[in-house]
Design a protein around this motif. Structure first.
Motif, PDB file in Angstrom:
ATOM      1  N   GLU A   1       0.921  -1.053   0.079  1.00  0.00           N
ATOM      2  CA  GLU A   1       0.085  -0.025  -0.177  1.00  0.00           C
ATOM      3  C   GLU A   1       0.927   1.105  -0.037  1.00  0.00           C
ATOM      4  N   PHE A   2       0.423   2.377  -0.793  1.00  0.00           N
ATOM      5  CA  PHE A   2       1.132   3.505  -0.829  1.00  0.00           C
ATOM      6  C   PHE A   2       0.427   4.518  -0.302  1.00  0.00           C
ATOM      7  N   PHE A   3       1.009   5.511   0.381  1.00  0.00           N
ATOM      8  CA  PHE A   3       0.386   6.891   1.165  1.00  0.00           C
ATOM      9  C   PHE A   3       0.982   7.880   0.637  1.00  0.00           C
ATOM     10  N   ASN A   4       0.290   9.199   0.252  1.00  0.00           N
ATOM     11  CA  ASN A   4       0.946  10.489   0.169  1.00  0.00           C
ATOM     12  C   ASN A   4       0.556  11.423   1.061  1.00  0.00           C
TER      13      ASN A   4
ATOM     14  N   TYR B   1      16.262   5.943 -13.954  1.00  0.00           N
ATOM     15  CA  TYR B   1      15.829   6.689 -12.672  1.00  0.00           C
ATOM     16  C   TYR B   1      16.760   6.160 -11.533  1.00  0.00           C
ATOM     17  N   SER B   2      17.100   7.048 -10.630  1.00  0.00           N
ATOM     18  CA  SER B   2      17.812   6.788  -9.284  1.00  0.00           C
ATOM     19  C   SER B   2      16.637   6.433  -8.374  1.00  0.00           C
ATOM     20  N   THR B   3      16.604   5.257  -7.824  1.00  0.00           N
ATOM     21  CA  THR B   3      15.469   4.936  -6.947  1.00  0.00           C
ATOM     22  C   THR B   3      15.908   4.994  -5.532  1.00  0.00           C
ATOM     23  N   LEU B   4      14.895   5.119  -4.796  1.00  0.00           N
ATOM     24  CA  LEU B   4      15.080   5.271  -2.955  1.00  0.00           C
ATOM     25  C   LEU B   4      14.655   3.902  -2.660  1.00  0.00           C
ATOM     26  N   GLN B   5      15.554   3.276  -1.521  1.00  0.00           N
ATOM     27  CA  GLN B   5      15.151   2.337  -0.698  1.00  0.00           C
ATOM     28  C   GLN B   5      14.000   2.897   0.291  1.00  0.00           C
ATOM     29  N   SER B   6      12.935   2.011   0.016  1.00  0.00           N
ATOM     30  CA  SER B   6      11.764   2.644   0.764  1.00  0.00           C
ATOM     31  C   SER B   6      11.714   1.611   2.174  1.00  0.00           C
ATOM     32  N   SER B   7      11.192   2.503   3.275  1.00  0.00           N
ATOM     33  CA  SER B   7      10.972   1.955   4.656  1.00  0.00           C
ATOM     34  C   SER B   7       9.662   1.215   4.545  1.00  0.00           C
ATOM     35  N   LEU B   8       9.464   0.051   4.914  1.00  0.00           N
ATOM     36  CA  LEU B   8       8.098  -0.522   4.726  1.00  0.00           C
ATOM     37  C   LEU B   8       7.662  -0.919   6.435  1.00  0.00           C
ATOM     38  N   SER B   9       6.611  -0.398   6.730  1.00  0.00           N
ATOM     39  CA  SER B   9       5.671  -0.805   7.962  1.00  0.00           C
ATOM     40  C   SER B   9       4.512  -1.942   7.678  1.00  0.00           C
ATOM     41  N   VAL B  10       4.497  -2.845   8.586  1.00  0.00           N
ATOM     42  CA  VAL B  10       3.298  -3.667   8.543  1.00  0.00           C
ATOM     43  C   VAL B  10       2.328  -2.936   9.310  1.00  0.00           C
ATOM     44  N   VAL B  11       1.137  -2.797   8.613  1.00  0.00           N
ATOM     45  CA  VAL B  11      -0.320  -2.324   8.990  1.00  0.00           C
ATOM     46  C   VAL B  11      -1.359  -3.258   8.610  1.00  0.00           C
ATOM     47  N   ASN B  12      -1.955  -3.940   9.485  1.00  0.00           N
ATOM     48  CA  ASN B  12      -3.234  -4.654   9.001  1.00  0.00           C
ATOM     49  C   ASN B  12      -2.727  -5.659   8.078  1.00  0.00           C
ATOM     50  N   GLY B  13      -1.566  -6.360   8.390  1.00  0.00           N
ATOM     51  CA  GLY B  13      -1.115  -7.408   7.512  1.00  0.00           C
ATOM     52  C   GLY B  13      -0.628  -6.993   6.023  1.00  0.00           C
ATOM     53  N   LYS B  14      -0.478  -5.358   5.744  1.00  0.00           N
ATOM     54  CA  LYS B  14       0.185  -5.097   4.511  1.00  0.00           C
ATOM     55  C   LYS B  14       1.222  -4.190   4.774  1.00  0.00           C
ATOM     56  N   TYR B  15       2.260  -4.195   3.685  1.00  0.00           N
ATOM     57  CA  TYR B  15       3.354  -3.484   3.788  1.00  0.00           C
ATOM     58  C   TYR B  15       2.779  -2.198   3.278  1.00  0.00           C
ATOM     59  N   GLN B  16       3.152  -0.846   4.087  1.00  0.00           N
ATOM     60  CA  GLN B  16       2.656   0.461   3.627  1.00  0.00           C
ATOM     61  C   GLN B  16       4.006   1.126   3.558  1.00  0.00           C
ATOM     62  N   PHE B  17       4.184   2.090   2.703  1.00  0.00           N
ATOM     63  CA  PHE B  17       5.142   3.051   2.532  1.00  0.00           C
ATOM     64  C   PHE B  17       4.602   4.249   1.651  1.00  0.00           C
ATOM     65  N   GLY B  18       5.281   5.281   1.527  1.00  0.00           N
ATOM     66  CA  GLY B  18       5.035   6.415   0.851  1.00  0.00           C
ATOM     67  C   GLY B  18       5.735   7.762   0.782  1.00  0.00           C
ATOM     68  N   VAL B  19       5.281   8.783   0.577  1.00  0.00           N
ATOM     69  CA  VAL B  19       5.953   9.937   0.598  1.00  0.00           C
ATOM     70  C   VAL B  19       5.370  11.056   1.511  1.00  0.00           C
ATOM     71  N   ASN B  20       6.030  11.962   2.069  1.00  0.00           N
ATOM     72  CA  ASN B  20       5.916  12.950   2.836  1.00  0.00           C
ATOM     73  C   ASN B  20       6.444  14.175   2.356  1.00  0.00           C
ATOM     74  N   CYS B  21       5.782  15.353   2.493  1.00  0.00           N
ATOM     75  CA  CYS B  21       6.288  16.877   2.097  1.00  0.00           C
ATOM     76  C   CYS B  21       6.794  17.616   3.395  1.00  0.00           C
ATOM     77  N   ALA B  22       6.745  16.885   4.385  1.00  0.00           N
ATOM     78  CA  ALA B  22       7.179  17.707   5.372  1.00  0.00           C
ATOM     79  C   ALA B  22       8.728  18.139   5.413  1.00  0.00           C
TER      80      ALA B  22
END
Length: 197
Positions: A92-95, A174-195
């Motif tokens: 799953e991806f979040f923005n 492209y130069s890709t970024l190794q994403s940090s994955l979190s397990v939430v409700n049995g699914k891997y979540q990762f995404g981007v943040n503009c902070a």
């Protein structure tokens, strides 16, 4: 394990002893998960811990065999779990950015091979949403494997999320970024943040 490996016990006996020694700690973890993550049922917590136990037992067998192999060249080495026996979780991806983004991923899929998926669009401030492939099936990721991603804004100021892993996708590099994955409700979540951007 260092202490037990010096004896003549079998690998399974050493692993079983170590697992029994961890039982009290597991009970504390189980109670903590049930207390801290009240939206999980006891059965879901048990299922997740059982998966971890199977994986931990396999890792411990491998470690014991490796330690014995250092002591004697004749010691057999335990095999790494095959890709087919490892846990696969939907992605799953979040923005968490005030601007829409597009992204693609590069990862080891459920078949054990490196795959790219994308482009995907994520509206501004999108909560975690499942990633699907071209067959409209959830994209699954193997536990313990790396996942790389590249993302860029499609509205507002130009912001990119990139790293050092080169990936060719859609005829471009492209130069890709190794994403940090979190397990939430049995699914891997990762995404981007503009902070801070």
């Amino acid at each position: 394990m260092e202490r037990t490996h010096r004896g003549n016990a079998t690998t399974d006996a050493i692993v079983d002893g170590a697992m029994r020694a961890c039982a009290a700690q597991e009970l504390n973890v189980r109670r903590g998960m049930e207390r801290d993550f009240g939206n999980y049922t006891a059965a879901e917590v048990s299922a997740e811990l059982d998966k971890l136990n199977r994986h931990t037992r396999a890792e411990m067998r491998t470690a014991v065999a490796r330690l014995r192999g250092q002591r004697t060249a004749a010691a057999p080495r335990a095999a790494q779990p095959a890709a087919g026996s490892r846990v696969r979780r939907p992605l799953e991806f979040f923005n968490k950015c005030h601007y829409p983004v597009r992204y693609f991923i590069y990862h080891i899929g459920s078949d054990g091979k490196w795959r790219t998926h994308g482009w995907y669009n994520a509206p501004a401030n999108q909560a975690a949403r499942g990633i699907i492939d071209t067959r409209r099936q959830p994209v699954l990721h193997l536990e313990g494997e790396r996942l790389y991603s590249y993302a860029e804004t499609t509205g507002g100021p130009t912001i990119t999320w990139y790293g050092k892993q080169p990936v060719t996708f859609g005829g471009a590099r492209y130069s890709t970024l190794q994403s940090s994955l979190s397990v939430v409700n049995g699914k891997y979540q990762f995404g981007v943040n503009c902070a801070g951007r």
